[in-house]
Design a protein around this motif. Sequence first.
Motif, PDB file in Angstrom:
ATOM      1  N   ARG A   1       0.826  -1.201   0.000  1.00  0.00           N
ATOM      2  CA  ARG A   1       0.000   0.000   0.000  1.00  0.00           C
ATOM      3  C   ARG A   1       0.871   1.266   0.000  1.00  0.00           C
ATOM      4  O   ARG A   1       0.583   2.246  -0.686  1.00  0.00           O
TER       5      ARG A   1
ATOM      6  N   GLY B   1       2.288   6.627  -6.923  1.00  0.00           N
ATOM      7  CA  GLY B   1       1.296   7.642  -7.254  1.00  0.00           C
ATOM      8  C   GLY B   1       1.895   9.028  -7.105  1.00  0.00           C
ATOM      9  O   GLY B   1       1.753   9.879  -7.976  1.00  0.00           O
TER      10      GLY B   1
ATOM     11  N   THR C   1     -10.395  18.056  -6.704  1.00  0.00           N
ATOM     12  CA  THR C   1     -11.190  16.930  -7.198  1.00  0.00           C
ATOM     13  C   THR C   1     -12.628  17.044  -6.687  1.00  0.00           C
ATOM     14  O   THR C   1     -12.846  17.343  -5.516  1.00  0.00           O
TER      15      THR C   1
ATOM     16  N   LEU D   1      -5.845  17.398  -4.161  1.00  0.00           N
ATOM     17  CA  LEU D   1      -7.068  16.761  -3.690  1.00  0.00           C
ATOM     18  C   LEU D   1      -8.228  17.755  -3.639  1.00  0.00           C
ATOM     19  O   LEU D   1      -9.367  17.403  -3.958  1.00  0.00           O
TER      20      LEU D   1
ATOM     21  N   PHE E   1      -0.294  16.055  -3.354  1.00  0.00           N
ATOM     22  CA  PHE E   1      -1.631  15.513  -3.183  1.00  0.00           C
ATOM     23  C   PHE E   1      -2.510  16.369  -2.273  1.00  0.00           C
ATOM     24  O   PHE E   1      -3.695  16.546  -2.541  1.00  0.00           O
TER      25      PHE E   1
ATOM     26  N   ARG F   1      -6.758   6.437  -8.421  1.00  0.00           N
ATOM     27  CA  ARG F   1      -7.038   5.567  -7.289  1.00  0.00           C
ATOM     28  C   ARG F   1      -6.391   6.104  -6.015  1.00  0.00           C
ATOM     29  O   ARG F   1      -7.000   6.059  -4.947  1.00  0.00           O
ATOM     30  N   GLU F   2      -5.173   6.636  -6.138  1.00  0.00           N
ATOM     31  CA  GLU F   2      -4.504   7.185  -4.952  1.00  0.00           C
ATOM     32  C   GLU F   2      -5.306   8.339  -4.370  1.00  0.00           C
ATOM     33  O   GLU F   2      -5.419   8.483  -3.160  1.00  0.00           O
ATOM     34  N   VAL F   3      -5.858   9.195  -5.258  1.00  0.00           N
ATOM     35  CA  VAL F   3      -6.673  10.303  -4.784  1.00  0.00           C
ATOM     36  C   VAL F   3      -7.903   9.774  -4.045  1.00  0.00           C
ATOM     37  O   VAL F   3      -8.228  10.220  -2.945  1.00  0.00           O
TER      38      VAL F   3
ATOM     39  N   ARG G   1      -8.219   6.957  -2.603  1.00  0.00           N
ATOM     40  CA  ARG G   1      -7.808   6.310  -1.354  1.00  0.00           C
ATOM     41  C   ARG G   1      -7.548   7.321  -0.251  1.00  0.00           C
ATOM     42  O   ARG G   1      -7.739   7.034   0.926  1.00  0.00           O
TER      43      ARG G   1
END
Lengths: 482, 482
Positions: free
Chosen positions: A391, A398, A476, A473, A469, B367-369, B371
């Motif tokens: 993970r 990523g 999004t 984020l 991120f 997918r990372e976002v 998650r």
Amino acid sequence: MHLSIICRILGILLMLFSFTMLPPIIVSLIYDDGQLAPFVDAFGLILFIGLLVWFPVRNKKEDLRVRDGFVITVLFWLVLSLSGSIPLYVSDNPSMSFVDAYFESLSGLTTTGATVITGIDDLPKSILWYRQQLQWLGGMGIIVLAVAILPMLGIGGMQLYRAETPGPVKDNKLTPRITETAKALWYIYLGLTTVCGIGYWLAGMTPFDAITHSFSTIAIGGFSTHDDSIGYFDSTAIELIAVVFMFLAGVNYALHFFSWRQRSIFVYLKDPEFQFYAFVVGGVSVITISVLIATETYEVSEAITSGLFEVVSIATTTGFATADFANWPLVLPFLLFVVAFIGGCAGSTGGGMKVIRVLLIYKQGLREVKRLIHPNAVIPVKLGRKPVPDRVIEAVWGFFSVYMFMFVFMLIILLATGLDQVTAWSAVGACINNLGPGLGDVAYHYGDLNSTAKWVLCFAMLLGRLEVFTLLLLFTPAFWRH
Amino acid sequence: MHLSIICRILGILLMLFSFTMLPPIIVSLIYDDGQLAPFVDAFGLILFIGLLVWFPVRNKKEDLRVRDGFVITVLFWLVLSLSGSIPLYVSDNPSMSFVDAYFESLSGLTTTGATVITGIDDLPKSILWYRQQLQWLGGMGIIVLAVAILPMLGIGGMQLYRAETPGPVKDNKLTPRITETAKALWYIYLGLTTVCGIGYWLAGMTPFDAITHSFSTIAIGGFSTHDDSIGYFDSTAIELIAVVFMFLAGVNYALHFFSWRQRSIFVYLKDPEFQFYAFVVGGVSVITISVLIATETYEVSEAITSGLFEVVSIATTTGFATADFANWPLVLPFLLFVVAFIGGCAGSTGGGMKVIRVLLIYKQGLREVKRLIHPNAVIPVKLGRKPVPDRVIEAVWGFFSVYMFMFVFMLIILLATGLDQVTAWSAVGACINNLGPGLGDVAYHYGDLNSTAKWVLCFAMLLGRLEVFTLLLLFTPAFWRH
Ligand SMILES: [K+]
Ligand SMILES: [K+]
């Protein structure tokens, strides 16, 4: 989203930040440099806005969720960089446009150290102090971010450092609560700054230069009170002190913490990230010094000090300069720039992608090779003796690809504004890695760029500092759903 | 390692390859261009060496293992590019050094299309034919490599296409045995070439130009019989035919196969990789044409044809030119170059990282976002409706980072030989992506580079064509153990 609790925290933050105008006010009084008004105005304005935001929600008590953590982290840097730009914008020396004042403030707080100002030596003392202090405060914020917040949010594999999950720090839990953790690390931060400052002073800096440069050294910021940066002092002793403290500041602060508590230097030597960090900095130093000697760019002794200094400065993403490294022969400018993409260790004030991530990517690359030879073997990626959860590795991948994508994306926008390729790529690289100086037209300062480019680079600095991120984020739709 | 079986295969390969000297011999006879000797010499020499290698081991029969597959695949390109350079080296028109002859031969066989030759219009017909034919043969090799060998070896996620494992082609098994699969795909390859050639001829090319350009179009090679490439013909019809066939050649040949067998165009439209490929090519075309019109670089009609042609040519990594795109305004040269890193679809003759990998990286980024927002959710990465195994995604990550690492590594070496940054990065990019033309000093040809740079770029072409891992694996001690 819990708007009231977010406002409460931001209000308190603004009020606290307003008091950071007091030291430059004192400096202005001491040197009588005529810059009292901008800082007093900023102090009053920020305190007032802070009160205004805090007062209506002062009694609200709600639990913070992870989602709020992202918003607060981004707002922290946005609001403080905006507040921080006030004295620079209000002051008439230097006289700055809004974009320039904001760029300089954000560059300080993110410890990037890219400047739009020329003629730094002639600036008022209080403004000089203020720029350095912005970096030092930014560094304090980064340590909380890196050690307490990012692991909790799970950004780009940093859950590796989450106290409650298995990982390198599992057996040696940091003081569990965020505030106490932060306090412990701030003591270390303060301690390093103090020792560094005393070192600079003993090596011949004035007290003012010693303090302000210790700020930007330990914050891995790279701002200086002189146009010629550390080169101004022309002192091997000062350069070596800077090398030592830049290197230390690029180490995970958790290691400093455990090393101090266990009174043992082995804490460093046993840490895989530290080993890789020392290996990269050492290896690139040897290559750089060899090329400088082979090409007869400098005499041997100057090649050693200049080479070592620039490698440590760029590899840790500090961005101090003693030499005109952008014009060093052949591949050296590019090579050093690539190393800046690796950057400092996780949990340090350094920028870049962080050593631990590059190490994990390298180990995953090796695993892929092994898997090709032994298709059916189960091969874990290990840090030291501990296997890393898949993970975490996926999160690191990523991070890497989004980092590269955003780098190319911003590079394309900068090219579209008319910059040449070398200037554009090095500017984006220097800002997203929170490094500071670039190549081409931005080798010395960013003042001549167009406004669009400056805004894009502001975004790049913020993106790098928030580990991509955290900021993306918020763009999004999924994040805002519910 | 099974040396005797490897020798047997290579011997047969060399003998087969020697017969590819016959068409240029015929061309030389028809046009009486005085180049008979180099091709006849090469024919005899290669046939003789092939016999020499094959004869002692002609009766050995051993099973090939996966490990041998890597060695044979690498030797295939090494040995053929070396053999292919013989006529170019022996000929006195053009008179070429060994490194140049090898560069040109490898550039042909890997369908890169980077050339070291200037004054192409004045070359003997047989040499012109030979260069184009090298690309066409290389394209045949690539199809076997991409559809039959790489999935078996499991390179960079290509086990996705392995017939016996779950994946997009699971339910529609390709003819299972390699030779039969290859045969089916070669018929498609031959069919596309024929139709393309007839199209070129009807649109006004001479039969010679039509045939030779159909070779380099379907192979996504980009070699031309004219210095001005497709621009020489100054014909919109020819440009549009080229656009259609470059686009088709960049599609996974397995899709052509199933579309043909099922007599249905829906095979394409349902394929996630094809959708993404069409989206990228279409999107970048719109941006490019808009910028060309907005900057008044061309009139509207010329902006549309030139823009579309260059985008398809670069995005598929063909590298044909009708316009001086390296000098297009602002960001366009860089933007097109970035798209070349995406490249063609897996299982096509195109270069780059391959559309499917970029698509998977993009999906993993998403997918990372997700998650981060839902830390405990189990979120599979899907292609169409089918989940992609994590093992494949990890292999794609590995591919991406090693690709980037090797790109930067070779870039550093090129800079160290004294090239400027734009020339160096675009040369490495154009070669590792098997694209051909670069920017800066290599916008038109590679003839003026130093020998070291040429050798490094040969390595880059081979690395790209062999999907990095196939070649790098041979440099790891672990591969040679046992
Ligand atoms: K910095
Ligand atoms: K090509």
